[in-house]
Design a protein around this motif. Structure first.
Motif, PDB file in Angstrom:
ATOM      1  N   GLN A 120       0.830  -1.099   0.075  1.00  0.00           N
ATOM      2  CA  GLN A 120       0.066  -0.153   0.073  1.00  0.00           C
ATOM      3  C   GLN A 120       1.007   1.381   0.203  1.00  0.00           C
ATOM      4  O   GLN A 120       0.264   2.451   0.173  1.00  0.00           O
ATOM      5  CB  GLN A 120      -0.934   0.090   1.274  1.00  0.00           C
ATOM      6  N   GLY A 121       2.182   1.160  -0.264  1.00  0.00           N
ATOM      7  CA  GLY A 121       3.104   2.288  -0.367  1.00  0.00           C
ATOM      8  C   GLY A 121       3.263   2.955   1.124  1.00  0.00           C
ATOM      9  O   GLY A 121       4.032   4.035   1.126  1.00  0.00           O
ATOM     10  N   LEU A 122       3.228   2.203   2.321  1.00  0.00           N
ATOM     11  CA  LEU A 122       3.516   2.653   3.437  1.00  0.00           C
ATOM     12  C   LEU A 122       4.814   2.006   3.998  1.00  0.00           C
ATOM     13  O   LEU A 122       5.167   0.926   3.928  1.00  0.00           O
ATOM     14  CB  LEU A 122       2.376   2.404   4.564  1.00  0.00           C
ATOM     15  N   PRO A 123       5.430   2.835   4.956  1.00  0.00           N
ATOM     16  CA  PRO A 123       6.584   2.282   5.868  1.00  0.00           C
ATOM     17  C   PRO A 123       6.019   1.147   6.619  1.00  0.00           C
ATOM     18  O   PRO A 123       5.040   1.369   7.422  1.00  0.00           O
ATOM     19  CB  PRO A 123       7.186   3.302   6.568  1.00  0.00           C
ATOM     20  N   PHE A 170      10.125  -3.521   2.910  1.00  0.00           N
ATOM     21  CA  PHE A 170       9.538  -3.542   4.502  1.00  0.00           C
ATOM     22  C   PHE A 170      10.677  -4.203   5.289  1.00  0.00           C
ATOM     23  O   PHE A 170      11.406  -5.071   4.689  1.00  0.00           O
ATOM     24  CB  PHE A 170       8.188  -4.058   4.584  1.00  0.00           C
ATOM     25  N   TYR A 171      10.344  -4.539   6.583  1.00  0.00           N
ATOM     26  CA  TYR A 171      11.525  -4.870   7.386  1.00  0.00           C
ATOM     27  C   TYR A 171      10.938  -5.973   8.233  1.00  0.00           C
ATOM     28  O   TYR A 171       9.660  -5.965   8.934  1.00  0.00           O
ATOM     29  CB  TYR A 171      12.130  -3.834   8.207  1.00  0.00           C
ATOM     30  N   ASN A 172      11.660  -7.149   8.468  1.00  0.00           N
ATOM     31  CA  ASN A 172      11.312  -8.233   9.317  1.00  0.00           C
ATOM     32  C   ASN A 172      12.416  -8.203  10.546  1.00  0.00           C
ATOM     33  O   ASN A 172      13.660  -8.401  10.362  1.00  0.00           O
ATOM     34  CB  ASN A 172      11.305  -9.651   8.494  1.00  0.00           C
ATOM     35  N   VAL A 240      17.531  -7.753  11.713  1.00  0.00           N
ATOM     36  CA  VAL A 240      16.733  -6.788  10.831  1.00  0.00           C
ATOM     37  C   VAL A 240      16.824  -7.431   9.475  1.00  0.00           C
ATOM     38  O   VAL A 240      18.307  -7.093   8.894  1.00  0.00           O
ATOM     39  CB  VAL A 240      17.274  -5.173  11.068  1.00  0.00           C
ATOM     40  N   THR A 241      16.046  -7.865   8.669  1.00  0.00           N
ATOM     41  CA  THR A 241      15.940  -8.157   7.276  1.00  0.00           C
ATOM     42  C   THR A 241      15.244  -7.463   6.420  1.00  0.00           C
ATOM     43  O   THR A 241      13.938  -7.196   6.493  1.00  0.00           O
ATOM     44  CB  THR A 241      15.428  -9.799   7.290  1.00  0.00           C
ATOM     45  N   PRO A 242      15.774  -6.709   5.538  1.00  0.00           N
ATOM     46  CA  PRO A 242      14.928  -5.988   4.578  1.00  0.00           C
ATOM     47  C   PRO A 242      14.554  -7.035   3.448  1.00  0.00           C
ATOM     48  O   PRO A 242      15.015  -8.076   2.858  1.00  0.00           O
ATOM     49  CB  PRO A 242      16.111  -5.154   3.791  1.00  0.00           C
TER      50      PRO A 242
END
Length: 261
Positions: A120-123, A170-172, A240-242
């Motif tokens: 949806q284009g959000l951080p 996004f980040y995991n 932290v995984t992009p």
């Protein structure tokens, strides 16, 4: 700052309360934290959406809603109904009870909620608390996420969201299975793969004599390749995984084209 939070463990999960605290500290006294979470547990649903049937949504308190759907459904409900087009500045999903590292990523509703935010284009950031022998006796099994969560999210907001590709980053984030004071720091890590273990099924006979199958996960303390997510978690690091929702195997495109020619 306006922050939307969701999860896959359900509206009453303790990890969601942890995430609400993280979000409140980030939003500040003049900010807003909106919760739209599944009415019932949705673990393992991945990025599914309720495309073929409607879902009920209920307001439980100011800025707090429960929806009979998946985490991705909850993000869609928030953006296009609850918030009435007033998009949030950040989507946070979690804090999951258990890790979403390695192959668990592909099944995770927690990651699915963050992925929908990115689409949806959000951080968007997924957060999970790895559990293990060192967390079993803690009064608060989410101690590490509760203590370090806001700082990790703030660092990603400061340095991680300049990307404007079609498939947004996004980040995991996975917090390690150690007490908060034992965390070594943050490591950026690729998604790993647990070898010699996988999801499977385990048959059981019900009291009525009928045969049922339970989905069963593999051992979670199995490390992945050095430097990848589960491996660094088991060493005491926050991983932290992009990530992107693009599933293309870009490393195979040229070779496959040459072979097919």
């Amino acid at each position: 700052m306006r922050i939307l939070i969701t999860n896959d463990d359900g509206i009453n999960a303790p990890g969601l309360e942890v995430l609400a605290g993280i979000a409140a500290s980030l939003a500040g006294p003049d900010g807003e934290v909106w919760t739209v979470a599944p009415a019932f547990e949705q673990s393992g649903v991945g990025h599914c959406i309720s495309y073929t049937h409607p879902m009920m949504i209920a307001r439980l308190a100011p800025r707090r809603f429960a929806a009979e759907g998946s985490p991705a459904d909850c993000v869609l409900a928030a953006l296009y109904d609850v918030l009435q087009g007033a998009k949030p500045d950040l989507v946070l999903s979690g804090v999951n009870r258990g890790n979403n590292a390695a192959e668990n990523v592909l099944y995770s509703g927690t990651v699915g909620g963050a992925m929908e935010g990115a689409l949806q284009g959000l951080p968007a950031i997924a957060l999970s608390q790895f559990l293990g022998p060192l967390t079993e006796d803690l009064i608060d099994p989410f101690e590490t996420a509760r203590t370090h969560g806001a700082a990790v999210v703030r660092a990603l907001l400061d340095h991680g969201f300049g990307d404007r590709a079609d498939y947004r980053l996004f980040y995991n984030v996975n917090f390690p299975p150690v007490p908060a004071a034992s965390v070594k720091g943050i490591k950026v890590a690729a998604q790993g793969f647990r070898r010699d273990t996988s999801f499977g099924v385990e048959p059981h006979i019900s009291p009525s004599g009928r045969r049922f199958l339970w989905i069963k996960g593999g051992p979670q303390q199995t490390p992945t390749e050095p430097g990848t997510d589960a491996a660094v978690n088991l060493e005491g690091w926050i991983s932290v995984t992009p990530m992107r929702a693009d599933l293309t195997a870009h490393d195979r495109l040229a070779a496959l084209q040459a072979a097919l020619e």
